[in-house]
Design a protein around this motif. Structure first.
Motif, PDB file in Angstrom:
ATOM      1  N   ALA A 140       0.833  -1.208   0.000  1.00 52.86           N
ATOM      2  CA  ALA A 140       0.000   0.000   0.000  1.00 52.86           C
ATOM      3  C   ALA A 140       0.867   1.257   0.000  1.00 52.86           C
ATOM      4  CB  ALA A 140      -0.889  -0.020   1.242  1.00 52.86           C
ATOM      5  N   GLY A 141       0.378   2.252  -0.705  1.00 50.14           N
ATOM      6  CA  GLY A 141       1.101   3.526  -0.758  1.00 50.14           C
ATOM      7  C   GLY A 141       1.606   3.840  -2.154  1.00 50.14           C
ATOM      8  N   ARG A 142       2.404   4.885  -2.222  1.00 54.12           N
ATOM      9  CA  ARG A 142       2.919   5.318  -3.529  1.00 54.12           C
ATOM     10  C   ARG A 142       4.307   4.694  -3.753  1.00 54.12           C
ATOM     11  NH1 ARG A 142       1.971   9.056  -7.438  1.00 54.12           N
ATOM     12  NH2 ARG A 142       3.780  10.105  -8.351  1.00 54.12           N
ATOM     13  N   HIS A 143       4.481   4.127  -4.932  1.00 58.32           N
ATOM     14  CA  HIS A 143       5.743   3.432  -5.221  1.00 58.32           C
ATOM     15  C   HIS A 143       6.166   3.660  -6.669  1.00 58.32           C
ATOM     16  CE1 HIS A 143       5.434   1.327  -1.421  1.00 58.32           C
ATOM     17  NE2 HIS A 143       4.154   1.160  -1.701  1.00 58.32           N
ATOM     18  N   THR A 144       7.444   3.384  -6.902  1.00 59.67           N
ATOM     19  CA  THR A 144       7.960   3.466  -8.267  1.00 59.67           C
ATOM     20  C   THR A 144       8.341   2.071  -8.734  1.00 59.67           C
ATOM     21  OG1 THR A 144       8.837   5.670  -7.818  1.00 59.67           O
ATOM     22  CG2 THR A 144       9.728   4.529  -9.748  1.00 59.67           C
ATOM     23  N   ILE A 145       7.759   1.665  -9.841  1.00 56.25           N
ATOM     24  CA  ILE A 145       8.124   0.374 -10.445  1.00 56.25           C
ATOM     25  C   ILE A 145       9.077   0.697 -11.598  1.00 56.25           C
ATOM     26  CG2 ILE A 145       7.291  -1.716 -11.593  1.00 56.25           C
ATOM     27  CD1 ILE A 145       4.544  -1.200 -10.308  1.00 56.25           C
ATOM     28  N   THR A 146      10.213   0.037 -11.593  1.00 58.27           N
ATOM     29  CA  THR A 146      11.234   0.328 -12.606  1.00 58.27           C
ATOM     30  C   THR A 146      11.662  -0.952 -13.306  1.00 58.27           C
ATOM     31  OG1 THR A 146      12.067   2.176 -11.286  1.00 58.27           O
ATOM     32  CG2 THR A 146      13.546   1.320 -12.977  1.00 58.27           C
ATOM     33  N   ALA A 147      11.776  -0.872 -14.600  1.00 60.25           N
ATOM     34  CA  ALA A 147      12.362  -1.967 -15.383  1.00 60.25           C
ATOM     35  C   ALA A 147      13.653  -1.424 -15.986  1.00 60.25           C
ATOM     36  CB  ALA A 147      11.404  -2.409 -16.479  1.00 60.25           C
ATOM     37  N   VAL A 148      14.719  -2.186 -15.843  1.00 56.44           N
ATOM     38  CA  VAL A 148      16.003  -1.743 -16.409  1.00 56.44           C
ATOM     39  C   VAL A 148      16.708  -2.939 -17.033  1.00 56.44           C
ATOM     40  CG1 VAL A 148      17.149  -1.946 -14.136  1.00 56.44           C
ATOM     41  CG2 VAL A 148      18.209  -0.568 -15.904  1.00 56.44           C
ATOM     42  N   LEU A 149      17.324  -2.691 -18.156  1.00 54.77           N
ATOM     43  CA  LEU A 149      18.125  -3.737 -18.795  1.00 54.77           C
ATOM     44  C   LEU A 149      19.553  -3.595 -18.294  1.00 54.77           C
ATOM     45  CD1 LEU A 149      16.813  -3.446 -22.486  1.00 54.77           C
ATOM     46  CD2 LEU A 149      16.063  -5.043 -20.690  1.00 54.77           C
ATOM     47  N   VAL A 150      20.083  -4.664 -17.726  1.00 65.06           N
ATOM     48  CA  VAL A 150      21.461  -4.626 -17.237  1.00 65.06           C
ATOM     49  C   VAL A 150      22.293  -5.624 -18.031  1.00 65.06           C
ATOM     50  CG1 VAL A 150      20.765  -3.905 -14.912  1.00 65.06           C
ATOM     51  CG2 VAL A 150      21.004  -6.346 -15.409  1.00 65.06           C
ATOM     52  N   ALA A 151      23.593  -5.539 -17.837  1.00 66.25           N
ATOM     53  CA  ALA A 151      24.498  -6.407 -18.588  1.00 66.25           C
ATOM     54  C   ALA A 151      24.508  -7.815 -17.989  1.00 66.25           C
ATOM     55  CB  ALA A 151      25.898  -5.806 -18.564  1.00 66.25           C
ATOM     56  N   GLU A 152      25.240  -8.691 -18.624  1.00 65.59           N
ATOM     57  CA  GLU A 152      25.294 -10.077 -18.145  1.00 65.59           C
ATOM     58  C   GLU A 152      25.961 -10.200 -16.776  1.00 65.59           C
ATOM     59  OE1 GLU A 152      26.097 -13.002 -21.661  1.00 65.59           O
ATOM     60  OE2 GLU A 152      26.622 -10.977 -22.287  1.00 65.59           O
ATOM     61  N   ASP A 153      26.707  -9.185 -16.384  1.00 66.25           N
ATOM     62  CA  ASP A 153      27.328  -9.210 -15.049  1.00 66.25           C
ATOM     63  C   ASP A 153      26.435  -8.515 -14.015  1.00 66.25           C
ATOM     64  OD1 ASP A 153      27.581  -6.607 -15.889  1.00 66.25           O
ATOM     65  OD2 ASP A 153      29.731  -6.446 -15.510  1.00 66.25           O
ATOM     66  N   HIS A 154      25.223  -8.156 -14.425  1.00 68.99           N
ATOM     67  CA  HIS A 154      24.223  -7.524 -13.550  1.00 68.99           C
ATOM     68  C   HIS A 154      24.558  -6.097 -13.147  1.00 68.99           C
ATOM     69  CE1 HIS A 154      21.416 -10.902 -12.935  1.00 68.99           C
ATOM     70  NE2 HIS A 154      22.487 -11.614 -13.201  1.00 68.99           N
ATOM     71  N   ALA A 155      25.522  -5.490 -13.803  1.00 68.90           N
ATOM     72  CA  ALA A 155      25.780  -4.064 -13.585  1.00 68.90           C
ATOM     73  C   ALA A 155      25.122  -3.293 -14.727  1.00 68.90           C
ATOM     74  CB  ALA A 155      27.276  -3.796 -13.541  1.00 68.90           C
ATOM     75  N   GLY A 156      24.944  -1.994 -14.511  1.00 65.52           N
ATOM     76  CA  GLY A 156      24.256  -1.183 -15.506  1.00 65.52           C
ATOM     77  C   GLY A 156      25.127  -0.859 -16.708  1.00 65.52           C
ATOM     78  N   TRP A 157      24.480  -0.303 -17.702  1.00 63.50           N
ATOM     79  CA  TRP A 157      25.183   0.105 -18.924  1.00 63.50           C
ATOM     80  C   TRP A 157      25.572   1.581 -18.833  1.00 63.50           C
ATOM     81  CZ3 TRP A 157      26.474  -3.653 -22.174  1.00 63.50           C
ATOM     82  CH2 TRP A 157      25.716  -4.820 -22.196  1.00 63.50           C
ATOM     83  N   GLY A 158      26.465   1.967 -19.735  1.00 63.83           N
ATOM     84  CA  GLY A 158      26.869   3.374 -19.796  1.00 63.83           C
ATOM     85  C   GLY A 158      25.709   4.285 -20.156  1.00 63.83           C
ATOM     86  N   ASN A 159      24.763   3.752 -20.904  1.00 63.98           N
ATOM     87  CA  ASN A 159      23.582   4.552 -21.300  1.00 63.98           C
ATOM     88  C   ASN A 159      22.341   4.059 -20.553  1.00 63.98           C
ATOM     89  OD1 ASN A 159      23.669   2.116 -22.746  1.00 63.98           O
ATOM     90  ND2 ASN A 159      22.413   2.929 -24.395  1.00 63.98           N
ATOM     91  N   GLU A 160      22.478   3.897 -19.245  1.00 61.89           N
ATOM     92  CA  GLU A 160      21.390   3.309 -18.456  1.00 61.89           C
ATOM     93  C   GLU A 160      20.060   4.038 -18.644  1.00 61.89           C
ATOM     94  OE1 GLU A 160      22.178   1.424 -14.874  1.00 61.89           O
ATOM     95  OE2 GLU A 160      20.427   2.171 -13.846  1.00 61.89           O
ATOM     96  N   VAL A 161      20.148   5.338 -18.787  1.00 62.40           N
ATOM     97  CA  VAL A 161      18.902   6.112 -18.912  1.00 62.40           C
ATOM     98  C   VAL A 161      18.098   5.674 -20.144  1.00 62.40           C
ATOM     99  CG1 VAL A 161      19.949   8.032 -20.201  1.00 62.40           C
ATOM    100  CG2 VAL A 161      17.982   8.454 -18.723  1.00 62.40           C
ATOM    101  N   ASP A 162      18.798   5.183 -21.175  1.00 61.36           N
ATOM    102  CA  ASP A 162      18.102   4.758 -22.403  1.00 61.36           C
ATOM    103  C   ASP A 162      17.427   3.397 -22.242  1.00 61.36           C
ATOM    104  OD1 ASP A 162      19.102   7.025 -23.633  1.00 61.36           O
ATOM    105  OD2 ASP A 162      20.906   5.992 -24.335  1.00 61.36           O
ATOM    106  N   VAL A 163      17.855   2.622 -21.251  1.00 61.20           N
ATOM    107  CA  VAL A 163      17.319   1.264 -21.101  1.00 61.20           C
ATOM    108  C   VAL A 163      16.624   1.105 -19.746  1.00 61.20           C
ATOM    109  CG1 VAL A 163      18.828   0.125 -22.767  1.00 61.20           C
ATOM    110  CG2 VAL A 163      19.639   0.472 -20.433  1.00 61.20           C
ATOM    111  N   THR A 164      16.010   2.176 -19.307  1.00 58.22           N
ATOM    112  CA  THR A 164      15.280   2.184 -18.037  1.00 58.22           C
ATOM    113  C   THR A 164      13.911   2.802 -18.268  1.00 58.22           C
ATOM    114  OG1 THR A 164      17.338   2.515 -16.809  1.00 58.22           O
ATOM    115  CG2 THR A 164      15.312   3.025 -15.641  1.00 58.22           C
ATOM    116  N   HIS A 165      12.899   2.214 -17.656  1.00 50.23           N
ATOM    117  CA  HIS A 165      11.571   2.830 -17.706  1.00 50.23           C
ATOM    118  C   HIS A 165      10.913   2.667 -16.341  1.00 50.23           C
ATOM    119  CE1 HIS A 165       7.211   3.118 -19.235  1.00 50.23           C
ATOM    120  NE2 HIS A 165       7.732   4.323 -19.193  1.00 50.23           N
ATOM    121  N   SER A 166      10.379   3.746 -15.832  1.00 49.74           N
ATOM    122  CA  SER A 166       9.738   3.718 -14.511  1.00 49.74           C
ATOM    123  C   SER A 166       8.312   4.227 -14.614  1.00 49.74           C
ATOM    124  CB  SER A 166      10.502   4.617 -13.529  1.00 49.74           C
ATOM    125  OG  SER A 166      11.781   4.113 -13.291  1.00 49.74           O
TER     126      SER A 166
END
Lengths: 89, 186
Positions: free
Chosen positions: B150-176
């Protein structure tokens, strides 16, 4: 409050094999404790049950006892274990 | 000559403003050394050479101290896009187990974890307020049941690399999307 800060450049240094000691490989917390992870790095990091985007912060309150094991990109060994126990009365 | 100037300019820019001290120091050192060797005697007196060398040593030392930093390795960028199609942004939802639908394009979702990073390959991370949601057996696009309290929340989907770290262009592969759950306990 269990607070950890990932400094800028941390991912590259960890990749190079350096253990920055940012966050312990095993953390013991109690139900009701709050975890706060601040990522000052330009690289998003997976820290067990959290994904902390670049220059972002994640906060979490542990609601139930248990053991959380997961991948951690902030450790050269790539793993983390969080043991959540009931708060002693 | 034009090429050399371009290379020099690139080196200046790449090193940052502090590096100017280093370069200036090295230039003064060179000038002083040339004067000591007998070049430029008509324009620079003997004491000028001493001052140039001393200033050069000092500036080069300061500049070097300020430009030495740990090597920064940029994360590679990736192709791909991700979009949460349901619930919609600013939706009010029932809460608890919530169907989150995700579209992924131009990106191959893999199952294993690897330290090798290949642009265009990796994992989908789905989070509620930064806390990873356990995904179904096939970590692909489509519908995932995610618990939203319950309450206000942010759901985010992000594409990460095979090592589970983010990409250099993370903003392009994230949607909230921001949602408000009426009830629900997770």
């Amino acid at each position: 409050m269990h607070e950890y800060t990932i400094p800028a450049g941390a991912y590259a240094r960890t990749e190079a094999g350096e253990d920055l000691g940012i966050i312990p490989a095993e953390i013991e917390v109690h139900v009701g404790d709050r975890m706060r992870i601040v990522n000052e790095d330009e690289t998003g990091q997976t820290i067990g049950p959290y994904y902390v985007g670049p220059r972002s912060t994640v906060e979490h309150v542990f609601r139930e006892a248990g053991v959380i094991e997961g991948l951690c990109t902030a450790h050269p060994e790539r793993s983390i274990r969080i043991v959540v126990s009931e708060r002693p009365t | 000559m034009r090429v050399e100037m371009r290379v020099l300019a690139h080196a200046f820019n790449a090193a940052g403003p502090r590096a100017w001290l280093l370069w200036l120091g090295l230039a003064l050192l060179l000038g002083g050394a040339l004067r000591v060797a007998g070049v430029g005697r008509r324009w620079i007196p003997e004491w000028g050479a001493v001052i140039a060398v001393a200033s050069g040593v000092a500036l080069a030392a300061i500049g070097n101290a300020h430009t030495e930093s740990p090597a920064r390795v940029s994360r590679p960028e990736t192709t791909g896009s991700v979009r949460i199609t349901a619930p919609s942004d600013e939706a009010t939802i029932a809460g608890g187990d919530t169907a989150v639908e995700v579209d992924v394009a131009d990106f191959v979702l893999v199952t294993g974890t690897s330290r090798g990073v290949r642009p265009g390959y990796g994992h989908l991370h789905l989070m509620v307020d930064g806390i990873l949601a356990p995904l179904s057996a096939t970590p692909g696009a489509g519908r995932h049941d995610v618990c939203v309290p319950a309450g206000r929340h942010t759901i985010t989907a992000v594409l990460v690399a095979e090592d589970h770290a983010g990409w250099g262009n993370e903003v392009d592969v994230t949607h909230s999307v921001a949602v408000t759950a009426r009830t629900g306990e997770c």
